[in-house]
Design a protein around this motif. Structure first.
Motif, PDB file in Angstrom:
ATOM      1  N   ARG A  13       0.834  -1.206   0.000  1.00  0.00           N
ATOM      2  CA  ARG A  13       0.000   0.000   0.000  1.00  0.00           C
ATOM      3  C   ARG A  13       0.865   1.251   0.000  1.00  0.00           C
ATOM      4  O   ARG A  13       0.535   2.251  -0.650  1.00  0.00           O
ATOM      5  CB  ARG A  13      -0.934  -0.012   1.207  1.00  0.00           C
ATOM      6  N   THR A  14       1.998   1.212   0.708  1.00  0.00           N
ATOM      7  CA  THR A  14       2.896   2.353   0.705  1.00  0.00           C
ATOM      8  C   THR A  14       3.441   2.596  -0.695  1.00  0.00           C
ATOM      9  O   THR A  14       3.487   3.724  -1.173  1.00  0.00           O
ATOM     10  CB  THR A  14       4.058   2.117   1.692  1.00  0.00           C
ATOM     11  N   GLY A  15       3.846   1.530  -1.374  1.00  0.00           N
ATOM     12  CA  GLY A  15       4.366   1.688  -2.724  1.00  0.00           C
ATOM     13  C   GLY A  15       3.325   2.143  -3.718  1.00  0.00           C
ATOM     14  O   GLY A  15       3.634   2.831  -4.695  1.00  0.00           O
ATOM     15  N   LEU A  16       2.067   1.781  -3.470  1.00  0.00           N
ATOM     16  CA  LEU A  16       0.993   2.116  -4.408  1.00  0.00           C
ATOM     17  C   LEU A  16       0.550   3.572  -4.332  1.00  0.00           C
ATOM     18  O   LEU A  16      -0.132   4.051  -5.233  1.00  0.00           O
ATOM     19  CB  LEU A  16      -0.228   1.226  -4.136  1.00  0.00           C
ATOM     20  N   ARG A  17       0.903   4.283  -3.282  1.00  0.00           N
ATOM     21  CA  ARG A  17       0.378   5.638  -3.100  1.00  0.00           C
ATOM     22  C   ARG A  17       0.688   6.540  -4.275  1.00  0.00           C
ATOM     23  O   ARG A  17      -0.074   7.444  -4.598  1.00  0.00           O
ATOM     24  CB  ARG A  17       0.927   6.236  -1.807  1.00  0.00           C
ATOM     25  N   GLY A 130      -7.848  -2.132  -4.295  1.00  0.00           N
ATOM     26  CA  GLY A 130      -6.476  -2.017  -4.770  1.00  0.00           C
ATOM     27  C   GLY A 130      -5.895  -3.404  -4.933  1.00  0.00           C
ATOM     28  O   GLY A 130      -6.460  -4.241  -5.629  1.00  0.00           O
ATOM     29  N   ALA A 131      -4.752  -3.654  -4.288  1.00  0.00           N
ATOM     30  CA  ALA A 131      -4.133  -4.971  -4.347  1.00  0.00           C
ATOM     31  C   ALA A 131      -4.482  -5.743  -3.084  1.00  0.00           C
ATOM     32  O   ALA A 131      -4.283  -5.262  -1.973  1.00  0.00           O
ATOM     33  CB  ALA A 131      -2.620  -4.844  -4.489  1.00  0.00           C
ATOM     34  N   THR A 132      -5.016  -6.952  -3.255  1.00  0.00           N
ATOM     35  CA  THR A 132      -5.388  -7.796  -2.126  1.00  0.00           C
ATOM     36  C   THR A 132      -4.356  -8.896  -1.965  1.00  0.00           C
ATOM     37  O   THR A 132      -4.015  -9.587  -2.933  1.00  0.00           O
ATOM     38  CB  THR A 132      -6.775  -8.413  -2.346  1.00  0.00           C
ATOM     39  N   GLY A 185      -3.134   0.448  -9.539  1.00  0.00           N
ATOM     40  CA  GLY A 185      -3.700   1.780  -9.340  1.00  0.00           C
ATOM     41  C   GLY A 185      -4.703   2.142 -10.421  1.00  0.00           C
ATOM     42  O   GLY A 185      -5.778   2.682 -10.140  1.00  0.00           O
ATOM     43  N   ARG A 186      -4.377   1.813 -11.680  1.00  0.00           N
ATOM     44  CA  ARG A 186      -5.284   2.126 -12.785  1.00  0.00           C
ATOM     45  C   ARG A 186      -6.572   1.325 -12.679  1.00  0.00           C
ATOM     46  O   ARG A 186      -7.670   1.852 -12.915  1.00  0.00           O
ATOM     47  CB  ARG A 186      -4.581   1.842 -14.113  1.00  0.00           C
TER      48      ARG A 186
END
Length: 229
Positions: A13-17, A130-132, A185-186
């Motif tokens: 989640r940190t990387g996805l911000r 997002g990513a699960t 993200g997209r």
């Protein structure tokens, strides 16, 4: 002191911000030296904070190899790693329906990340949030390793192994980790309903079309992967 994310899902989640938050400013800058960077610039992985940082060409080259800046006073030896730009494909990936079912992924795509500190491999798939994260049993990962030699080429922290299973066949790619983050993200921005909807599926098709055109076939993709250490 701010606590750093400790679980694979929290680190992701940190990387996805960068890809799910507000749009970046019109002029983006290198987050190490503040030089202006253009579209298509490289990224660094901050291995302490598990976040992506924009990088100019010079800074990307500086951290292109683990410890590359370690001999220079005042640098964070080992903290930053440049995200590589290699895209590899294995058109002969042999993950059958039974092995795919063993991954317990409810959608037709999954990507794997390897943590450089622990060596742990974690599976993620796109969802409305997002990513699960998906629990990855050791035998399920061994099935992936047996299906494609790209699994053993997965570089910790900076690359992702992508698998897409459709109509009893699997497509397998090794991509930069920022590409996987951007895809999630997209899709999150486009996701509608239970299965994502037409717009999210269109994003997925565009992404895999781009990856397929860009990826080079791994030289050893045709070799059997069983028996590797």
């Amino acid at each position: 002191m701010t606590a750093l994310p400790s679980t694979p899902a929290a680190r992701l989640r940190t990387g996805l911000r960068r890809f799910t938050g507000p749009r970046p400013p019109a002029v983006e800058r290198c987050e190490l030296c503040a030089a202006e960077v253009g579209a298509g610039h490289r990224h660094l992985v901050d291995t302490e904070r598990r976040a992506l940082a924009c990088a100019c060409t010079a800074c990307a080259m500086l951290f292109d190899r683990p410890g590359g800046a370690g001999a220079q006073p005042g640098t964070d030896a080992g903290r930053f790693r440049t995200v590589p730009d290699r895209y590899l494909s294995d058109p002969d990936a042999a993950l059958d329906d039974g092995s795919w079912a063993g991954l317990q992924i409810p959608v037709g795509m999954v990507f794997f990340l390897r943590d450089g500190a622990s060596g742990q491999v974690t599976a993620f798939y796109p969802s409305p949030a997002g990513a699960t994260e998906s629990e990855l049993e050791p035998q399920a990962w061994e099935a992936v390793r047996a299906a494609t030699p790209l699994a053993d080429e997965l570089a910790p922290d900076v690359e992702a192994l992508l698998l897409r299973h459709h109509q009893h066949r699997s497509a397998c790619f090794l991509v930069p980790v920022d590409a996987a983050y951007e895809l999630v993200g997209r899709m999150r921005r486009r996701w509608q309903g239970f299965d994502g909807g037409a717009e999210a599926h269109a994003e997925l098709e565009l992404f895999f079309d781009h990856v397929t055109r860009r990826a080079q076939r791994a030289h050893h993709a045709h070799e059997p992967s069983k028996g590797r250490a």
